[in-house]
Write a protein that holds these residues in place. Sequence first.
Motif, PDB file in Angstrom:
ATOM      1  N   THR A  58       0.815  -1.211   0.000  1.00  0.00           N
ATOM      2  CA  THR A  58       0.000   0.000   0.000  1.00  0.00           C
ATOM      3  C   THR A  58       0.851   1.264   0.000  1.00  0.00           C
ATOM      4  O   THR A  58       0.445   2.277  -0.545  1.00  0.00           O
ATOM      5  N   ARG A  87       4.105   9.318  -2.656  1.00  0.00           N
ATOM      6  CA  ARG A  87       4.586   9.639  -1.305  1.00  0.00           C
ATOM      7  C   ARG A  87       5.889   8.919  -1.023  1.00  0.00           C
ATOM      8  O   ARG A  87       6.823   9.489  -0.465  1.00  0.00           O
ATOM      9  N   ARG A 116     -14.846   1.980  -2.661  1.00  0.00           N
ATOM     10  CA  ARG A 116     -13.426   2.230  -2.955  1.00  0.00           C
ATOM     11  C   ARG A 116     -12.611   2.601  -1.720  1.00  0.00           C
ATOM     12  O   ARG A 116     -11.406   2.447  -1.714  1.00  0.00           O
ATOM     13  N   CYS A 117     -13.273   3.171  -0.718  1.00  0.00           N
ATOM     14  CA  CYS A 117     -12.521   3.667   0.441  1.00  0.00           C
ATOM     15  C   CYS A 117     -12.911   2.947   1.724  1.00  0.00           C
ATOM     16  O   CYS A 117     -12.095   2.778   2.627  1.00  0.00           O
ATOM     17  N   VAL A 140     -13.434  -0.003   2.650  1.00  0.00           N
ATOM     18  CA  VAL A 140     -12.798  -1.235   3.103  1.00  0.00           C
ATOM     19  C   VAL A 140     -11.678  -0.944   4.106  1.00  0.00           C
ATOM     20  O   VAL A 140     -11.387  -1.753   4.978  1.00  0.00           O
ATOM     21  N   CYS A 141     -11.069   0.230   3.982  1.00  0.00           N
ATOM     22  CA  CYS A 141     -10.016   0.616   4.938  1.00  0.00           C
ATOM     23  C   CYS A 141     -10.547   1.652   5.931  1.00  0.00           C
ATOM     24  O   CYS A 141     -10.285   1.556   7.122  1.00  0.00           O
ATOM     25  N   PHE A 186     -10.253  -4.572   4.916  1.00  0.00           N
ATOM     26  CA  PHE A 186      -9.053  -4.774   4.099  1.00  0.00           C
ATOM     27  C   PHE A 186      -7.971  -5.444   4.946  1.00  0.00           C
ATOM     28  O   PHE A 186      -7.706  -5.029   6.071  1.00  0.00           O
ATOM     29  N   PHE A 223      -5.408  -4.150   8.018  1.00  0.00           N
ATOM     30  CA  PHE A 223      -5.842  -2.925   8.701  1.00  0.00           C
ATOM     31  C   PHE A 223      -6.753  -3.297   9.877  1.00  0.00           C
ATOM     32  O   PHE A 223      -7.771  -3.954   9.687  1.00  0.00           O
ATOM     33  N   PRO A 266      -7.249   3.939   8.942  1.00  0.00           N
ATOM     34  CA  PRO A 266      -5.978   4.657   8.787  1.00  0.00           C
ATOM     35  C   PRO A 266      -6.147   6.137   9.134  1.00  0.00           C
ATOM     36  O   PRO A 266      -7.105   6.769   8.680  1.00  0.00           O
ATOM     37  N   LYS A 267      -5.248   6.640   9.942  1.00  0.00           N
ATOM     38  CA  LYS A 267      -5.259   8.036  10.384  1.00  0.00           C
ATOM     39  C   LYS A 267      -6.573   8.411  11.075  1.00  0.00           C
ATOM     40  O   LYS A 267      -6.918   9.584  11.176  1.00  0.00           O
ATOM     41  N   VAL A 287      -9.416   8.163   9.936  1.00  0.00           N
ATOM     42  CA  VAL A 287     -10.397   8.689   8.971  1.00  0.00           C
ATOM     43  C   VAL A 287     -11.431   7.604   8.649  1.00  0.00           C
ATOM     44  O   VAL A 287     -11.091   6.538   8.134  1.00  0.00           O
ATOM     45  N   SER A 340      -8.100  12.418  -3.256  1.00  0.00           N
ATOM     46  CA  SER A 340      -8.637  11.563  -4.321  1.00  0.00           C
ATOM     47  C   SER A 340      -9.069  12.301  -5.575  1.00  0.00           C
ATOM     48  O   SER A 340      -9.342  11.660  -6.593  1.00  0.00           O
ATOM     49  N   PRO A 367      -7.357   5.871  -3.365  1.00  0.00           N
ATOM     50  CA  PRO A 367      -6.835   4.773  -2.551  1.00  0.00           C
ATOM     51  C   PRO A 367      -5.350   4.548  -2.866  1.00  0.00           C
ATOM     52  O   PRO A 367      -4.952   4.732  -4.030  1.00  0.00           O
ATOM     53  N   PRO A 368      -4.555   4.142  -1.857  1.00  0.00           N
ATOM     54  CA  PRO A 368      -3.117   3.985  -2.084  1.00  0.00           C
ATOM     55  C   PRO A 368      -2.839   3.005  -3.219  1.00  0.00           C
ATOM     56  O   PRO A 368      -3.372   1.906  -3.221  1.00  0.00           O
ATOM     57  N   ILE A 407      -5.440   0.696  -5.077  1.00  0.00           N
ATOM     58  CA  ILE A 407      -5.542  -0.738  -4.812  1.00  0.00           C
ATOM     59  C   ILE A 407      -6.976  -1.252  -4.939  1.00  0.00           C
ATOM     60  O   ILE A 407      -7.195  -2.412  -5.258  1.00  0.00           O
ATOM     61  N   MET A 448     -10.239   2.464  -8.193  1.00  0.00           N
ATOM     62  CA  MET A 448     -11.173   3.569  -8.419  1.00  0.00           C
ATOM     63  C   MET A 448     -10.998   4.083  -9.852  1.00  0.00           C
ATOM     64  O   MET A 448      -9.870   4.296 -10.304  1.00  0.00           O
TER      65      MET A 448
HETATM   66  C1  HEC Z   1      -6.039   0.021   1.189  1.00  0.00           C
HETATM   67  C2  HEC Z   1      -6.582   0.846   2.211  1.00  0.00           C
HETATM   68  C3  HEC Z   1      -7.061   2.230   1.866  1.00  0.00           C
HETATM   69  C4  HEC Z   1      -8.056   2.566   0.966  1.00  0.00           C
HETATM   70  C5  HEC Z   1      -8.854   1.666   0.075  1.00  0.00           C
HETATM   71  C6  HEC Z   1      -8.189   4.013   1.076  1.00  0.00           C
HETATM   72  N1  HEC Z   1      -7.308   4.516   1.988  1.00  0.00           N
HETATM   73 FE1  HEC Z   1      -7.188   6.405   2.629  1.00  0.00          FE
HETATM   74  N2  HEC Z   1      -5.648   5.932   3.843  1.00  0.00           N
HETATM   75  C7  HEC Z   1      -5.060   4.682   3.898  1.00  0.00           C
HETATM   76  C8  HEC Z   1      -3.841   4.767   4.667  1.00  0.00           C
HETATM   77  C9  HEC Z   1      -2.859   3.653   4.964  1.00  0.00           C
HETATM   78  C10 HEC Z   1      -3.740   6.108   5.082  1.00  0.00           C
HETATM   79  C11 HEC Z   1      -2.662   6.735   5.927  1.00  0.00           C
HETATM   80  C12 HEC Z   1      -1.581   7.237   5.023  1.00  0.00           C
HETATM   81  C13 HEC Z   1      -0.564   7.953   5.843  1.00  0.00           C
HETATM   82  O1  HEC Z   1       0.047   7.338   6.708  1.00  0.00           O
HETATM   83  O2  HEC Z   1      -0.417   9.124   5.571  1.00  0.00           O
HETATM   84  C14 HEC Z   1      -4.902   6.800   4.557  1.00  0.00           C
HETATM   85  C15 HEC Z   1      -5.156   8.139   4.789  1.00  0.00           C
HETATM   86  C16 HEC Z   1      -6.247   8.800   4.264  1.00  0.00           C
HETATM   87  C17 HEC Z   1      -6.605  10.158   4.589  1.00  0.00           C
HETATM   88  C18 HEC Z   1      -5.902  11.044   5.578  1.00  0.00           C
HETATM   89  C19 HEC Z   1      -4.737  11.702   4.924  1.00  0.00           C
HETATM   90  C20 HEC Z   1      -3.940  12.524   5.906  1.00  0.00           C
HETATM   91  O3  HEC Z   1      -2.740  12.603   5.669  1.00  0.00           O
HETATM   92  O4  HEC Z   1      -4.493  13.035   6.864  1.00  0.00           O
HETATM   93  C21 HEC Z   1      -7.702  10.464   3.828  1.00  0.00           C
HETATM   94  C22 HEC Z   1      -8.465  11.776   3.816  1.00  0.00           C
HETATM   95  C23 HEC Z   1      -8.013   9.301   3.034  1.00  0.00           C
HETATM   96  N3  HEC Z   1      -7.115   8.314   3.320  1.00  0.00           N
HETATM   97  C24 HEC Z   1      -9.035   9.259   2.122  1.00  0.00           C
HETATM   98  C25 HEC Z   1      -9.333   8.150   1.360  1.00  0.00           C
HETATM   99  C26 HEC Z   1     -10.336   8.127   0.334  1.00  0.00           C
HETATM  100  C27 HEC Z   1     -11.218   9.289  -0.057  1.00  0.00           C
HETATM  101  C28 HEC Z   1     -10.334   6.876  -0.190  1.00  0.00           C
HETATM  102  C29 HEC Z   1     -11.184   6.331  -1.314  1.00  0.00           C
HETATM  103  C30 HEC Z   1     -11.211   7.090  -2.519  1.00  0.00           C
HETATM  104  C31 HEC Z   1      -9.331   6.107   0.530  1.00  0.00           C
HETATM  105  N4  HEC Z   1      -8.721   6.912   1.436  1.00  0.00           N
HETATM  106  C32 HEC Z   1      -9.071   4.758   0.318  1.00  0.00           C
HETATM  107  C33 HEC Z   1      -5.544   3.529   3.370  1.00  0.00           C
HETATM  108  C34 HEC Z   1      -6.589   3.462   2.476  1.00  0.00           C
END
Ligand code: HEC
Length: 404
Positions: free
Chosen positions: A110, A177, A330-331, A333-334, A341, A344, A348-349, A351, A370, A377-378, A381, A384
């Motif tokens: 990821t 990143r 898309r989001c 699951v985490c 996912f 996890f 994460p964070k 959120v 996004s 998503p990272p 994955i 999307m």
């Molecule tokens: C596979 C798991 C996964 C999915 C799917 C995912 N994320 Fe994340 N997300 C993470 C992780 C891991 C982090 C923390 C990254 C970090 O350490 O900065 C994160 C962090 C974030 C943050 C906080 C960022 C910050 O720096 O404060 C936001 C907002 C976010 N995701 C939005 C989304 C959105 C919107 C989607 C869907 C479009 C999504 N994520 C899908 C794993 C996921």
Amino acid sequence: MEIISSLYPFILDWLDLVVRWIHIIVGIAWIGTSFYFNWLDSRLDREVNNEKIDGELWSVHSGGFYHINKLKGPPTKFPKELHWFKWEAYSTWISGFALLIIVYYLNAETMMIDKQINEINIFTAIIISITFLIGSWLIYDYLCKSSLINNKILFSILCFSLATIASYSLTKIFGSRAAYIHVGACIGTIMAANVFYVIIPSQKNMVNAALANKEPDLKKGLAAKTRSIHNNYLTLPVLFIMISSHFPFTYGHKYNWLILAIISIIGASVRHYFNLRNQKKYNVWILPTAAFGMICLMLYVSLPKINTNIDQDNLELISFNEVNNIIQYRCGVCHAQKPTFEGFEDAPKGVVFATAQDILNNLSSIKAQSIDSDIMPPGNITGMTEAERNKLKIWIESGASINN
Ligand code: HEC
């Protein structure tokens, strides 16, 4: 055993916390002493009536007056204890590398790999990462030992171009990143290796020569001085990279490598201004020029994101239901209280996108992660699509209503 394997993600989170904490503390100590001695040396009063003293400085701090003398040569009588400054640098590098392992290598799928950029496996990703760290030091060190080092301008231009090529390549290998962090890790490695391989050996040589009543090796001293100047300029870019993960509009931009290059020039030029000021050369124009550079960069990055002519009537109406489906699929699951996912245990964070209100509360960061960039998503994955990102965009731009 089972307890340990289910604790694994939590342990990783706590390790991340502790090691990051240590990394920041020792990093502050390293850069703090480096800034302090740089400042000290430039502020010494050189007009002292004592042939053994190069300069002196008076200061007041935390409840006392300090009187510091810099000697012209070695001390006639060696003190019982001579303080060195090296563990600040070593522990910053060691904790930094540990963080790279904890945050990136152990979550490579990821955090490092972005399948849309490059389909590499975890093992290859880690090998590439280590090769960059070692390789950048070897190339830099080779250039420093070549005759090119005598031409400061050419040397700086070449190193800067190589660093830009490296960061461009990293953005084509890893997720954005991870690419940024690797540029920082390469620079950090160069800085710590400068201390380990050049600066400390030169100081050891100086001390040993003094103890044996011999002349120190002048060449070693000069090389150490050069490396320490390089380290001084590298601090600003490296500090920016350390905080860059808070600014997805930088590392998530299409030309993220270029943005990094420009910010690095601006950072190094601000450092240059202060170094010149320490030599009593006041090139004040550097500061407004740097500020102007930052403003231009901001306009370049942000102007295209402003939608000046959204034609409200022509907007396709996107229902909240549709948006919610995309986000959950898309989001979610985490980003759920109990993520599904694998790997996890917590959102994460912190959120979470469980309710409509959760989504509204996170609108600007959803947009940043996004829509304005494709950081989430990272590594995309969950796959999307562009159409889905576009729908989210239109929904947010048309007011993000949850009532239709
Ligand atoms: C596979 C798991 C996964 C999915 C799917 C995912 N994320 Fe994340 N997300 C993470 C992780 C891991 C982090 C923390 C990254 C970090 O350490 O900065 C994160 C962090 C974030 C943050 C906080 C960022 C910050 O720096 O404060 C936001 C907002 C976010 N995701 C939005 C989304 C959105 C919107 C989607 C869907 C479009 C999504 N994520 C899908 C794993 C996921």
